[in-house]
Structure formats: structure tokens, C-alpha cells
Enzyme design. Sequence first.
Site, PDB file in Angstrom:
ATOM      1  CG  HIS A   1      77.719 175.170  50.160  1.00 53.93           C
ATOM      2  ND1 HIS A   1      78.300 174.764  51.342  1.00 53.93           N
ATOM      3  CD2 HIS A   1      77.698 176.528  50.208  1.00 53.93           C
ATOM      4  CE1 HIS A   1      78.601 175.837  52.070  1.00 53.93           C
ATOM      5  NE2 HIS A   1      78.257 176.919  51.387  1.00 53.93           N
TER       6      HIS A   1
ATOM      7  CG  HIS B   1      76.030 181.391  49.758  1.00 49.88           C
ATOM      8  ND1 HIS B   1      75.263 181.433  50.899  1.00 49.88           N
ATOM      9  CD2 HIS B   1      77.034 180.514  50.017  1.00 49.88           C
ATOM     10  CE1 HIS B   1      75.787 180.640  51.820  1.00 49.88           C
ATOM     11  NE2 HIS B   1      76.870 180.062  51.315  1.00 49.88           N
TER      12      HIS B   1
ATOM     13  CG  HIS C   1      77.055 177.710  55.971  1.00 52.67           C
ATOM     14  ND1 HIS C   1      75.901 177.554  55.258  1.00 52.67           N
ATOM     15  CD2 HIS C   1      77.965 178.255  55.110  1.00 52.67           C
ATOM     16  CE1 HIS C   1      76.105 177.996  54.019  1.00 52.67           C
ATOM     17  NE2 HIS C   1      77.347 178.433  53.895  1.00 52.67           N
TER      18      HIS C   1
ATOM     19  CD  GLU D   1      82.697 178.876  56.068  1.00 56.27           C
ATOM     20  OE1 GLU D   1      81.691 179.281  56.664  1.00 56.27           O
ATOM     21  OE2 GLU D   1      83.100 179.369  54.984  1.00 56.27           O
TER      22      GLU D   1
ATOM     23  CG  ASP E   1      80.771 179.032  50.034  1.00 54.95           C
ATOM     24  OD1 ASP E   1      79.570 179.168  50.300  1.00 54.95           O
ATOM     25  OD2 ASP E   1      81.665 179.226  50.895  1.00 54.95           O
ATOM     26  CG  ASP E   2      79.955 182.876  48.606  1.00 59.38           C
ATOM     27  OD1 ASP E   2      78.765 183.234  48.539  1.00 59.38           O
ATOM     28  OD2 ASP E   2      80.440 182.300  49.598  1.00 59.38           O
TER      29      ASP E   2
HETATM   30  N1  ADE Z   1      77.546 183.341  53.136  1.00 61.43           N
HETATM   31  C1  ADE Z   1      78.057 183.243  51.904  1.00 61.43           C
HETATM   32  N2  ADE Z   1      79.126 182.441  51.910  1.00 61.43           N
HETATM   33  C2  ADE Z   1      79.286 182.001  53.183  1.00 61.43           C
HETATM   34  C3  ADE Z   1      80.197 181.135  53.813  1.00 61.43           C
HETATM   35  N3  ADE Z   1      81.201 180.541  53.169  1.00 61.43           N
HETATM   36  N4  ADE Z   1      80.063 180.924  55.139  1.00 61.43           N
HETATM   37  C4  ADE Z   1      79.094 181.522  55.814  1.00 61.43           C
HETATM   38  N5  ADE Z   1      78.198 182.338  55.262  1.00 61.43           N
HETATM   39  C5  ADE Z   1      78.295 182.577  53.953  1.00 61.43           C
HETATM   40 ZN    ZN Z   2      78.332 178.850  52.094  1.00 59.08          ZN
END
Ligand code: ADE
Ligand code: ZN
Length: 334
Positions: free
Chosen positions: A14, A16, A194, A197, A275-276
Site C-alpha cells: 500500500h 501511492h 481503500h 479508513e 501509504d504516502d
Molecule cells: N490517496 C493517497 N493516499 C490516500 C489515502 N490515505 N486515502 C485515500 N486516498 C489516498
Molecule cells: Zn492509501
Amino acid sequence: MDQFLNALPKAELHLHLEGSLEPELMFALAERNGIALPYSSVEQLSNAYNFGNLQDFLDLYYQGAAVLQTEQDFYDLTWAYIQQCQAQHVIHIEPFFDPQTHTARGIAFDTVINGISRALEDAEREYGISYGLIMCFLRHLSEADAFETLQQATPFLDKIIAVGLDSSELGHPPAKFAQVFAQARELGLLAVAHAGEEGPAQNVIDALDILKVDRIDHGVRAIDDTALMQRLAEEDIALTVCPLSNTRLRVFDDMSEHNILQMLAQGVKVTVNSDDPAYFGGYLTENFMALEKSLGMTREQAIQLARNSFEYSFATPERKVELLERLERFSTAK
Ligand code: ADE
Ligand code: ZN
């Protein structure tokens, strides 16, 4: 322990790619492409990374992605992430990309996918990192827009292993994308989404029943529904959990309140992911370290989380055997 967690062989399921765009690279690409950023320094930009919720983050994330213009930009973005993987013993990756973030700005689909794919091929050849690329649909856009994206992807299906669903969960439930996920599965793609969350446990149920996904991204709100927790455990449905993301986006106020180890103890197949990472303060090792520091995660639990990341990856059966053997060799040598 930090060294152990870094050396632990692991997979990331996971991530991006646009969320791995570090401020330094963002500035470098802005300069290379003659784009003005609304920040005067890396420090000023990083100071803006103070999010109250998912939407606060998404606004900055889409703005940042605008510096990505050429195939080489997408290559450089992906290659920078791969360097982190190589340094952290991440030996299998299944990154996401958001084509609509780019095609909406007039960047051609093939520019995006060719740059990313070339870097992934180089990573496999140079470092032995295996991969599967996941194409996400932006859920704040229409299903028709997602269909158009799937159409654009058709000549590149050999480069994509699955479709995913990301962006603003609240107000955009899984059912909105029922038809396009059905078509993607007919084309032979796997599916993830997703869910749970910021949104309710019901979104996890709907992603499973309506979109027929193979894995759930995040899914931490499943804990509110006992029957769902039992189903996830019994049916071996993996969750790709992102601890640092969840605290930075205030899904949990503090890491000490995170439920990942509770879910693990209840037999849910959770994995750790970043994630990011450029926006949330750490890559995969830092996410594992946060679990040790705030939740007292043991070595055995870390090994189980890494095992889940291989077991529930989309790697081929032969590659899974190799990945799991690497982990067994590492854990018995320790
Ligand atoms: N796009 C990038 N990170 C995300 C996240 N945590 N939730 C939803 N969309 C995303
Ligand atoms: Zn994500």
C-alpha cells in the site's frame, strides 16, 4: 530493534507513488519543468504537512503531483522510492498510481505508465525487487471517468496487476464503482479498494461484496463490527494498514491507540505499509519502528506482519515461496 526492523525482509502492498514525492524532488522537478510552486522553500512546504483529516492531505497531494510532467519525471519518482526499498530490505512491492491526477492535467496515460514501468523493470533487474503495479481510480470523480481510464489502460494490461480505489472515502462509497470494477475483473485484473479508513465498517463489507476485492486497503474501522472481524479472519482477507498515515490523518489521535496489533491477535491478516511516506514522516521501516515504540510490538509480531505481507501479496506462487524462504532464513538466523 531498529536495525532488526530495517533488515527484516518485507513487502509493501500500500504505497501511492505520488505520495512518495519528497519535497526536494518536488522542487527539483518544478524547476526542471518551469513550474511555480506556492512555497518558497522545502522547509516551508514541509511545514504545511499538518493535516486535520484525509481531505486536507489530498488537497496538497494533488497540488504536489502537478510537477510531474514527463516520462522521465515518473521514472525519477519511482526510482527514488525504489532506492528507499533497497535501503530498507523491501523485496517485493505493489505500488499504486493515480492516472487521473495526471490525465486531467493533459499528461498522456502512456507517459505516466511508461515512466513508472521502466523504473520497476530496472529495479527487478538491478536489485531483484519483484513487483505488481496497481492502477487506482479516484473515487471523487465519476464512474464514467473511471471507465475512460480503464479504456486508456487497455493497451497496457500486461503492466498492471490490479485496480484500486482511492481519494475521498466519505460521500463516495464502493457501490459507485460497481460496474467498472466488474469490467476490470472481466479483463483479468485483481482488485483492491481503500475502505474503512475514514469511512464506516460497512464500506469494507461493500468493497468485498459489491466490488469483490481481493484485499482491503486500510480497513481499520472494521474493528467496529464484530461479525466483519470474524469474516476477515475466517476468509483470510488481508488489510493493508498504514500506521503513520493513520495518525497523521487523525484516524487515530495517537499511535498508542492504533488497533493493528489487536487485529493481528484476533487473526486478521494485517500488513504494515507507508501509504504516502513523503507526507507522513516515514517509509516502511519507520512504520514498523513506530509500532515497536508506541505499541511494544515484539520481534515475533514483526516477523508475522512481514510474513503476511508476502503471503497476501499478488506475487506468483513461485515468487511467494522465495520471499517466504528469505524471511524464514532471516528469522532463524536471528
Ligand atoms: N490517496 C493517497 N493516499 C490516500 C489515502 N490515505 N486515502 C485515500 N486516498 C489516498
Ligand atoms: Zn492509501
